[in-house]
Design a protein around this motif. Structure first.
Motif, PDB file in Angstrom:
ATOM      1  N   VAL A  23       0.861  -1.181   0.000  1.00 30.26           N
ATOM      2  CA  VAL A  23       0.000   0.000   0.000  1.00 30.26           C
ATOM      3  C   VAL A  23       0.898   1.232   0.000  1.00 30.26           C
ATOM      4  CG1 VAL A  23      -1.750   1.318   1.262  1.00 30.26           C
ATOM      5  CG2 VAL A  23      -1.855  -1.176   1.234  1.00 30.26           C
ATOM      6  N   ALA A  24       0.711   2.106  -0.978  1.00 30.16           N
ATOM      7  CA  ALA A  24       1.455   3.362  -1.047  1.00 30.16           C
ATOM      8  C   ALA A  24       0.689   4.424  -0.282  1.00 30.16           C
ATOM      9  CB  ALA A  24       1.648   3.789  -2.495  1.00 30.16           C
ATOM     10  N   ILE A  25       1.362   5.065   0.645  1.00 36.52           N
ATOM     11  CA  ILE A  25       0.760   6.151   1.423  1.00 36.52           C
ATOM     12  C   ILE A  25       1.014   7.435   0.647  1.00 36.52           C
ATOM     13  CG2 ILE A  25       0.616   7.263   3.670  1.00 36.52           C
ATOM     14  CD1 ILE A  25       0.015   4.237   3.659  1.00 36.52           C
ATOM     15  N   GLY A  26       0.068   7.807  -0.191  1.00 33.31           N
ATOM     16  CA  GLY A  26       0.221   8.959  -1.075  1.00 33.31           C
ATOM     17  C   GLY A  26       0.157   8.501  -2.518  1.00 33.31           C
ATOM     18  N   ALA A  27      -0.322   9.374  -3.380  1.00 29.99           N
ATOM     19  CA  ALA A  27      -0.485   9.021  -4.787  1.00 29.99           C
ATOM     20  C   ALA A  27       0.869   8.714  -5.420  1.00 29.99           C
ATOM     21  CB  ALA A  27      -1.178  10.148  -5.544  1.00 29.99           C
ATOM     22  N   MET A  28       0.900   7.651  -6.216  1.00 34.29           N
ATOM     23  CA  MET A  28       2.117   7.262  -6.918  1.00 34.29           C
ATOM     24  C   MET A  28       1.999   7.667  -8.379  1.00 34.29           C
ATOM     25  SD  MET A  28       3.904   5.716  -4.552  1.00 34.29           S
ATOM     26  CE  MET A  28       5.170   4.817  -5.437  1.00 34.29           C
ATOM     27  N   GLU A  29       3.117   8.056  -8.950  1.00 34.71           N
ATOM     28  CA  GLU A  29       3.148   8.399 -10.367  1.00 34.71           C
ATOM     29  C   GLU A  29       2.700   7.200 -11.192  1.00 34.71           C
ATOM     30  OE1 GLU A  29       6.576   9.615 -13.611  1.00 34.71           O
ATOM     31  OE2 GLU A  29       6.802  10.218 -11.519  1.00 34.71           O
ATOM     32  N   GLY A 185      -4.303   6.069   8.784  1.00 27.45           N
ATOM     33  CA  GLY A 185      -3.454   4.913   9.077  1.00 27.45           C
ATOM     34  C   GLY A 185      -4.251   3.623   9.177  1.00 27.45           C
ATOM     35  N   ARG A 186      -5.424   3.693   9.812  1.00 31.62           N
ATOM     36  CA  ARG A 186      -6.255   2.487   9.919  1.00 31.62           C
ATOM     37  C   ARG A 186      -6.718   2.005   8.554  1.00 31.62           C
ATOM     38  NH1 ARG A 186      -7.860   5.283  14.609  1.00 31.62           N
ATOM     39  NH2 ARG A 186      -9.560   6.335  13.508  1.00 31.62           N
ATOM     40  N   ARG A 187      -7.066   2.941   7.669  1.00 29.71           N
ATOM     41  CA  ARG A 187      -7.477   2.556   6.317  1.00 29.71           C
ATOM     42  C   ARG A 187      -6.321   1.912   5.556  1.00 29.71           C
ATOM     43  NH1 ARG A 187     -10.042   7.214   3.014  1.00 29.71           N
ATOM     44  NH2 ARG A 187     -10.803   5.509   1.725  1.00 29.71           N
TER      45      ARG A 187
END
Length: 223
Positions: A23-29, A185-187
């Motif tokens: 899971v990436a925390i923040g949009a990835m390119e 964080g829970r999500r």
């Protein structure tokens, strides 16, 4: 969990090759291209915040107060969210026809925050509002303003991208974006379990933060 996505980040491709769920925390390119092929048990989900929408909240609020010279004390230049927020500020400035907009990158620390604030507030055409990427830099910027004999908010308004007890305890209390980091964080943790159970990766958007207007923002000084 993949934190602090970077511009042209190599980690998603590496994880895909390894077949590891993440899971990436923040949009990835390139995340909007869809999950694509994956190995059994692999896949990259993203949980991301709307940086453009958050920047619009701040800039439109400052514009409504009368600010036309806005400076942005941003984060490290290699981070994807820094690039998105700088682009969002420029887009909002074009929409509102603001000509005096500047972004300065930092490492998020009080030391570089102070250096950036001194540079910005010492300019011949200094900004009347500062947008700071975290509360530490916002408090530091306020200290630099006081050091230069500037009043908050009469001479310069300050907005923090992150809210905390520090923003509320400072005098004057700092206007800040408010969100639910615990829920975020829970999500993210729940999404890891979702992938481990064999589900397809997906993109999840965090709710847009609200702008908590406090006493650090006001109308700009008369020209």
């Amino acid at each position: 969990m993949v934190v602090d996505p970077r511009v042209s980040d190599p980690r998603p491709e590496t994880l895909a090759v390894l077949g590891l769920p993440a899971v990436a925390i923040g949009a990835m390119e390139g995340a909007d291209r869809g999950p694509g092929p994956r190995r059994r048990g692999g896949g990259l989900s993203t949980i991301w915040a709307d940086d453009a929408g958050a920047m619009d909240l701040i800039v439109h609020h400052l514009h409504e107060l009368g600010h036309r010279r806005i400076a942005h004390m941003a984060g490290p230049p290699g981070l994807a969210h820094t690039a998105r927020r700088i682009a969002a500020l420029r887009s909002a400035a074009r929409q509102l026809r603001l000509d005096h907009i500047v972004s300065v990158t930092t490492d998020h620390s009080d030391r570089q925050g102070a250096k950036a604030a001194r540079r910005l507030l010492g300019a011949s055409l200094r900004p009347t509002a500062l947008i700071c990427h975290n509360e530490v830099m916002a408090v530091t910027a306020a200290g630099v303003a006081t050091e230069r004999g500037l009043r908050i908010p009469e001479d310069v308004s300050i907005v923090s991208w992150e809210d905390s007890a520090l923003c509320r305890a400072f005098h004057p209390p700092l206007t800040a974006l408010t969100r639910e980091p615990g829920s975020f964080g829970r999500r993210a943790a729940a999404e890891v379990l979702h992938l481990l159970a064999g589900a397809r990766p997906r993109r999840l958007q965090d709710p847009l933060p609200s702008l908590e207007v406090r006493e650090s923002c006001g109308s700009p000084p008369a020209p």
